[in-house]
Design an enzyme around this catalytic site. Structure first.
Site, PDB file in Angstrom:
ATOM      1  N   HIS A 415       2.641   1.789   8.635  1.00 35.81           N
ATOM      2  CA  HIS A 415       1.825   1.773   7.428  1.00 35.81           C
ATOM      3  C   HIS A 415       0.627   2.725   7.538  1.00 35.81           C
ATOM      4  CE1 HIS A 415       3.236  -2.686   6.767  1.00 35.81           C
ATOM      5  NE2 HIS A 415       4.183  -1.805   6.492  1.00 35.81           N
ATOM      6  N   PRO A 416       0.813   3.962   7.972  1.00 36.46           N
ATOM      7  CA  PRO A 416      -0.346   4.858   8.075  1.00 36.46           C
ATOM      8  C   PRO A 416      -0.903   5.172   6.695  1.00 36.46           C
ATOM      9  CG  PRO A 416       1.675   6.114   8.324  1.00 36.46           C
ATOM     10  CD  PRO A 416       2.076   4.665   8.303  1.00 36.46           C
TER      11      PRO A 416
END
Length: 440
Positions: A415-416
């Site tokens: 989930h960057p």
């Protein structure tokens, strides 16, 4: 797999024993939506209320963002309020049926541990446990390419180019007028347009801006890149979720461990090919919950996702015939990193530094999260199945031992975000009203 994944890796992470964390990113039409876990999960409404407190961000509160969440989805399920779910969007969203008895145990254990079981963690109340949503319909993945591009592929003003890499944005003065594209078949060419939209995600959008001369001027000068706009926030503010697996042996043969045995592959494939059913028709992360692990948390700060088998991200199964696990992930990490160019070369992957677990609160959240997960999995509802803890294991008790386990075992949840920050402060990259890059 190099055909479907860009195969990015972080730099050595000091708080994770200098491990380099693999970050899968979709190298196909539709990007990561084609290789992800098919969770369909919104952020907590209070996150957007927090966004709206920043100068210039007033229109990003929950009331303003909810209509767009609803426009995305064609939700198939109950919404007793009639307010929170969309019914006519392009992406079909279904709530899992949660047939496995381990999920029944999960919901009972949640109540025994003092948590609520709620109707919809994407609806009125996120906090609590519930079946999860996914963008799976009739056993098939509905990704961005299928739902947004495929229906309009015959439009004359749409050209899809594959096997090509955008190497820079072309500027005339401060105005973006097109993109430079490189491909094996077509060489290098410039495609001009009245507007250029970057949708490369948290890694490639800042990489492309920097390659194009938009970013920290001092760093760009060192790489010999002519500066178009000095925006020091490009590539900064990188954030991500970590997760680790709290795994238990299962005393009854009710887990999904059989799907990991190669002899079951033909049957699994046949069920999916002929009826779109069976183990290949679900992502298996069918239920879980959001909880607060301390009284100071204003919203759920832990996500607990149930998986009715024990397996690591790389496919390594549990060392027992049957097992189950909670994928534990603290939800509001404070640790911040950055994305920087390795060289003035679009074919070289960028430098990814996350600084995982670099704040005291992040470390505390992990310690509390492990205790909360153990408390859940040791409730009476799990007694018929509880064969003992496999990971981190009963020998891991103290705060120091828990953090050492996290350093060894934690992985990314993929989930960057945050590297082209919206706002009007000195590190902001994107104007929150026009979505244009500041200064350009």
């Amino acid at each position: 797999n190099r055909f479907y994944d860009w195969q990015y890796r972080s730099e050595p992470e000091p708080m994770l024993g200098n491990r380099r964390i693999e970050h899968y990113r979709g190298k196909v039409m539709g990007g990561c939506s084609c290789i992800n876990g098919m969770f369909f999960q919104r952020g907590n409404p209070l996150v957007y209320e927090g966004w709206a407190q920043a100068p210039g961000m007033e229109a990003w509160d929950h009331a303003h963002t909810l209509p767009y969440f609803k426009r995305i989805e064609r939700f198939v399920g109950s919404d007793s309020t009639g307010v929170y779910r969309g019914r006519s969007g392009p992406i079909p969203v279904h709530r899992h049926r949660v047939d496995n008895p381990l999920f029944d145990a999960l919901f009972s254990a949640a109540r025994q541990a003092g948590h609520e079981v709620v109707e919809d963690v994407n609806g009125y109340r996120q906090e609590g446990f519930a079946p999860f949503d996914s963008n799976i319909e009739n056993g098939e993945r509905f990704d961005a390419a299928r739902t947004y591009v495929a229906p309009i592929h015959e439009r004359r003003n749409l050209e899809v180019v594959t096997g090509a890499l955008v190497s820079r944005v072309v500027f005339e003065g401060k105005r973006a007028v097109g993109i430079e594209v490189r491909s094996r078949r077509g060489g290098t060419r410039v495609i001009r347009g009245d507007e250029v939209i970057l949708a490369g995600g948290a890694f490639n959008s800042p990489q492309l801006l920097q390659l194009s001369g938009v970013g920290n001027a001092a760093e760009l000068n060192k790489l010999g890149i002519p500066v178009v706009e000095n925006l020091p926030g490009v590539g900064e503010n990188l954030q991500d979720h970590l997760e680790a697996f709290v795994m238990y042996a299962c005393t009854q043969p009710v887990s999904m461990a059989g799907i990991l045995r190669k002899r079951t592959y033909p049957g699994t494939g046949l069920k999916w090919l002929t009826r779109r059913t069976g183990p290949a028709a679900t992502n298996h992360f069918e239920a879980g919950g959001f909880v607060r692990s301390n009284a100071e948390a204003v919203m759920p700060n832990q996500m607990l996702t149930m998986l009715p088998l024990g397996v690591r991200n790389d496919g390594t199964p549990a060392p027992t015939p049957h097992s189950y696990q909670i994928n534990l992930g603290p939800q509001q990490p404070e640790s911040i990193g950055h994305v920087k160019l390795r060289a003035n070369d679009p074919f070289q992957s960028p430098v990814l530094t996350f600084n995982y677990l670099s704040t005291e609160r992040d470390r505390r959240d992990w310690i509390e999260g492990v205790h909360a997960t153990r408390d859940l999995l040791n409730q009476p509802a799990f007694a018929p199945y509880n064969g003992g803890e496999l990971s981190p294991g009963p020998q891991v008790r103290t705060d120091e031992e828990i953090l050492a386990w996290v350093a060894r075992d934690a992985d990314t949840t993929y989930h960057p975000c945050g590297t082209c920050k919206m706002g009007v402060d000195e590190l902001a990259v994107v104007d929150p009203t026009s979505m244009r890059v500041h200064g350009l």
